[in-house]
Design a protein around this motif. Structure first.
Motif: not given
Length: 380
Positions: A315, A318-319, A324, A327, A330
């Motif tokens: 997370v 990805l952020i 997004y 994220a 997930y």
């Protein structure tokens, strides 16, 4: 009257159900109630709290009561007001819906006097509001082996891992002169996260602080540990406050220190992200909140994040890349994983209770009676 050993500040709003328990825990302190200065700051309570506070002030000379002219809506203002009126050698905070063990302040005071630390810190135990005499647990940060030993007169450069320990201002007995010399204060207007700034001021400004692995606080949780919830109404403002607090703290720390503090900040954010309440938000709102999180996680150290957040690390990654949509997907997986884990844990507890009952002496002794009763049912 001689100088009080400790000034205890309580920010108070609508706690008539709990305030007697908190106050009684102060009355019964082994350090001696008369050695305490109790500062009650009423934030315009609307229930029967004020009448209770007025009784305390009337009955005890060492109790100071003040009421704010208008409701501030957050604990920062009443805490700051209380700090302006302290006369004790040390200052500490107590939330009025919690309480403390009978020897809490004596333990902290003895260390403070012996080592002359800028502040002394203990640990806390949480309990569930619906079952205060039942299951209790240490916050995850106090289960770490590093927090199971004492530290005397250290500084944050020597023990940087303290930057990721759960923010809890009520665990720290602070030398009042140190507090006033450095003009320590809370961020006002924030319902959550405001204590992180105060906490990090303590760690970065203290030349020497101490920690003892002693329980000096009982923290009341309003949600069952196995069934956390966060409504859509609360989700956005609380996450935004967490992000604001992190950015304020970032200005106090070096880049390396902030990488450790990020664990502290992410702990607050993940509790809300990995939650059905986040799942139920509109897509645009989810993206908006993840965008607000992006500056908070910038410059993170992958090794530190993976050490504390093995499953949540994707997370963060990805952020940081502003992916997004991925994220969000997930996060959905993590919410499902957490839900299944909690449900499985509840089923296991039910099974263990049943197994305990089936193996009990009373169950075995009543076996003939149950057989006889079953036979009667068949013969009817």
């Amino acid at each position: 009257m001689s100088q009080p050993y400790i000034s205890v500040i309580l920010p108070i709003y609508n706690v008539e159900k709990y305030i007697d328990e908190a106050f009684n825990s102060l009355l019964n302190q082994t350090i001696g109630f008369t050695n305490l200065e109790i500062i009650l700051v009423n934030d315009c309570s609307k229930d029967g709290t004020l009448a209770i506070l007025e009784r305390y002030e009337r009955d005890y000379e060492n109790v100071k009561l003040m009421t704010l002219p208008k409701n501030s809506g957050a604990p920062g203002t009443p805490r700051n007001v209380g700090m302006q009126h302290t006369t004790g050698k040390y200052t500490i905070f107590l939330d009025p819906d919690d309480y403390i063990p009978f020897d809490a302040y004596e333990k902290l005071y003895r260390v403070a006097e012996e080592w002359e630390s800028d502040f002394v810190m203990g640990r806390m135990i949480s309990f569930n509001d619906s079952n205060p005499t039942g299951h209790q647990w240490f916050h995850i940060t106090f289960r770490d082996y590093l927090m199971k030993k004492s530290y005397f007169n250290v500084n944050i450069d020597e023990v940087p891992f303290f930057l990721q320990v759960k923010t809890a201002v009520y665990l720290k007995l602070v030398r009042t002169d140190f507090m006033k010399e450095n003009q320590l204060k809370f961020v006002e207007g924030m319902k959550n996260g405001e204590d992180k700034y105060y906490d990090m001021q303590l760690f970065t400004l203290a030349k020497k602080f101490s920690y003892i692995p002693e329980t000096i606080y009982l923290y009341r949780t309003r949600d069952d540990e196995t069934n956390p919830s966060m409504t859509q109404q609360d989700m956005e403002p609380t996450m935004l406050n967490d992000c604001k607090a992190a950015m304020l703290v970032k200005s106090l720390l070096t880049a390396e220190q902030y990488q450790t503090f990020q664990i502290n900040a992410l702990r607050s954010l993940f509790w809300k992200l990995i939650n059905p309440g986040f799942n139920s938000l509109p897509y645009e709102k989810k993206v908006f909140l993840l965008e607000k999180m992006t500056p908070v996680i910038e410059g993170y150290n992958p090794n530190i994040i993976q050490k504390y957040y093995k499953f949540e690390y994707p997370v963060v990654s990805l952020i940081s890349k502003r992916e997004y949509d991925l994220a969000i997907e997930y996060i959905k997986l993590q919410i499902s994983r957490k839900t299944w884990y909690l449900e499985g844990k509840q089923l296991l507890e039910i099974k263990n209770t049943q197994d305990k009952m089936l193996s009990s002496i009373s169950w075995k002794l009543t076996k003939p009676l149950r057989k006889l009763n079953n036979l009667r049912q068949i013969m009817r």
